[in-house]
Design an enzyme around this catalytic site. Structure first.
Site, PDB file in Angstrom:
ATOM      1  N   SER A 188     -15.729   0.030  -3.330  1.00  0.00           N
ATOM      2  CA  SER A 188     -14.705  -0.555  -2.379  1.00  0.00           C
ATOM      3  C   SER A 188     -14.986  -1.580  -1.292  1.00  0.00           C
ATOM      4  O   SER A 188     -14.643  -1.501  -0.438  1.00  0.00           O
ATOM      5  CB  SER A 188     -13.817   0.086  -2.065  1.00  0.00           C
ATOM      6  OG  SER A 188     -14.418   1.561  -1.555  1.00  0.00           O
ATOM      7  N   HIS A 216     -10.023   0.070  -8.469  1.00  0.00           N
ATOM      8  CA  HIS A 216     -10.177  -0.900  -7.196  1.00  0.00           C
ATOM      9  C   HIS A 216     -11.211  -2.064  -7.940  1.00  0.00           C
ATOM     10  O   HIS A 216     -10.510  -3.337  -7.817  1.00  0.00           O
ATOM     11  CB  HIS A 216     -11.755  -1.015  -6.184  1.00  0.00           C
ATOM     12  CG  HIS A 216     -11.392  -0.531  -5.438  1.00  0.00           C
ATOM     13  ND1 HIS A 216     -10.649  -0.808  -4.365  1.00  0.00           N
ATOM     14  CD2 HIS A 216     -12.200   1.229  -5.353  1.00  0.00           C
ATOM     15  CE1 HIS A 216     -10.568   0.561  -3.242  1.00  0.00           C
ATOM     16  NE2 HIS A 216     -11.464   1.593  -3.623  1.00  0.00           N
ATOM     17  N   LYS A 247      -2.538   0.844  -4.995  1.00  0.00           N
ATOM     18  CA  LYS A 247      -3.618  -0.414  -4.619  1.00  0.00           C
ATOM     19  C   LYS A 247      -2.597  -1.138  -5.800  1.00  0.00           C
ATOM     20  O   LYS A 247      -2.018  -0.927  -5.032  1.00  0.00           O
ATOM     21  CB  LYS A 247      -5.341   0.297  -5.062  1.00  0.00           C
ATOM     22  CG  LYS A 247      -5.116   1.089  -3.420  1.00  0.00           C
ATOM     23  CD  LYS A 247      -6.695   1.908  -3.951  1.00  0.00           C
ATOM     24  CE  LYS A 247      -6.848   2.886  -2.950  1.00  0.00           C
ATOM     25  NZ  LYS A 247      -8.241   3.372  -3.109  1.00  0.00           N
TER      26      LYS A 247
END
Ligand SMILES: *Cc1c(COP(=O)(O)O)cnc(C)c1O
Length: 407
Positions: A188, A216, A247
């Site tokens: 990330s 991610h 996320k």
């Protein structure tokens, strides 16, 4: 001991290094993300967020909000217990089925966060499998490092994304001992991507299990948002796929997807799964709605990639140095903690743009950066304002530029 003086001194040291964390007080506006209200010293002002991990804007998607409202109306607020003692609601069961299907696995297990899922699953696997050796990528996330540390298993750190180093270390280990290779797909901070297939090949050759953190990438890559492993047709080669619901999915929570036996094993032995209250059913229902939507819609993924490309191209035109990588993360390198903080403060106060400075210990000293995360809900106007602000600051602060690309 003077405890207060100790705390004060430790904090003063952090401040001296420029590594003290200051939280920005935000109120996101539903339907208008990335716009938010920033509250500081009793004043309120509008800012555009450019560093959120709500990568696709699913945190305000109408289907996600409707599912959440509906679940609150059906079930109330909390789950009312641990998973074992009355806290397994139907919404949790459905979510776990949805996640298993997303990753092509027999089962999935939901935790209260991605951090807890890594910590608990790695900790349990590595401590309960006798003599297990964990091969951990050197840039793995803190949650994986803590899980491995807590397991007290033997740990071998291999150079980041370096297949030769991984193979040398697998070769040097006792062939009879169980092995687990732990790594991420999209890293990330630099936005680089692991050679998943080659790591699986090595795992097969040396009889190791594989544990892939797709935090991610979940929702963002692959035809159904299953991550990089889905995009590359590799999901069946991984022993464990781990992800977050916080996320791109836009809610909160974490999970592993794996074989029925492995999930049952972690469910039965992981302290961090067993002894904590289950997520509220509304969270589970919202996450399910988000995953279901992203399984059948590529609109968000495509718009997201297009915004990322536009931001990159515009930065190139102004020679703003950013790391080239194959993912959606745009690290603008500053290389100095004080400057990085100054740039971030000025963007916020003068330009109404919020990008959190990323300093040590999140990244190595000397690689301090502004980590930009575009989303499909950032408009052309948002991008204009971002690039003009960075251009002005780069001139004011006389920061180094890259050779400028043609318009
Ligand atoms: C954010 C992150 C996690 C933790 O996920 P949360 O759901 O935020 O707790 C795990 N692994 C990586 C690589 C992350 O960046």
């Amino acid at each position: 001991m003077n405890y207060q003086a100790f705390f004060k001194k430790q904090l003063a040291d952090l401040k001296d290094e420029g590594n003290y964390r200051v939280f920005i007080d935000l109120q996101r506006k539903r339907g208008q993300f990335p716009e938010a209200v920033w509250t500081s010293d009793k004043s309120h002002s509008d800012v555009a967020i450019w560093c959120s991990n709500d990568y696709l804007g699913m945190g305000q998607h109408p289907k996600v909000l409707a599912a959440m409202h509906d679940a609150i109306d059906r079930c109330g607020a909390g789950a009312g217990g641990t998973r074992n003692i009355s806290g397994t609601t139907h919404d949790h069961v459905v979510l776990e089925q949805e996640l298993a299907d997303l990753h092509g696995k027999e089962a999935a297990l939901v935790f209260t966060s991605g951090y807890v899922s890594n910590w608990a699953a790695l900790g349990t696997l590595a401590s309960r499998i006798p003599d297990c050796i964990v091969f951990s990528d050197s840039l793995n996330h803190a949650s994986m490092i803590e899980g491995i540390r807590q397991s007290r298993a033997e740990k071998v750190i291999w150079k980041h994304n370096d297949l030769e180093d991984l193979e040398a270390k697998l070769k040097a280990a006792d062939p009879d001992k169980p092995k687990l290779i732990a790594f991420e797909s999209v890293y990330s901070m630099d936005g680089d991507i692991a050679p998943i297939k080659e790591i699986c090949d090595l795992a097969d050759e040396y009889g190791a299990m594989t544990y892939l953190d797709e935090v991610h990438a979940v929702g963002m890559y692959g035809p159904r948002g299953g991550g990089i492993a889905e995009r590359e047709g590799l999901m069946d080669r991984l022993t464990v796929i781990e992800g977050t619901l916080g996320k791109a999915i836009g809610v909160v929570g974490g999970y592993i997807a794996a074989s029925a036996e492995l999930c049952d094993f972690v469910r039965s032995f992981a302290s961090g799964f067993i002894f904590t209250t289950a997520l509220p059913p509304a969270i589970a229902a919202a996450a399910t709605a988000s995953i279901r939507h992203l399984k059948q819609s590529s609109v968000e993924r495509e718009a997201h990639q297009a915004t990322v490309e536009t931001v990159r191209r515009r930065l190139d035109v102004h020679g703003i140095p950013h790391v080239q990588n194959p993912s959606h993360i745009i690290p603008v390198m500053v290389g100095n903690p004080a400057k990085c903080k100054f740039l971030s403060d000025t963007l916020l106060t003068e330009f109404g743009i919020y990008i959190q400075p990323i300093n040590y210990p999140t990244v190595p000293k000397g690689t301090e950066r502004l980590r930009i995360t575009p989303s499909p809900v950032h408009t052309a106007g948002d991008i204009d304002r971002l690039v003009c602000a960075l251009h002005a600051l780069w001139s004011d602060c006389q920061l180094a530029r890259m050779p400028m690309a043609a318009e």
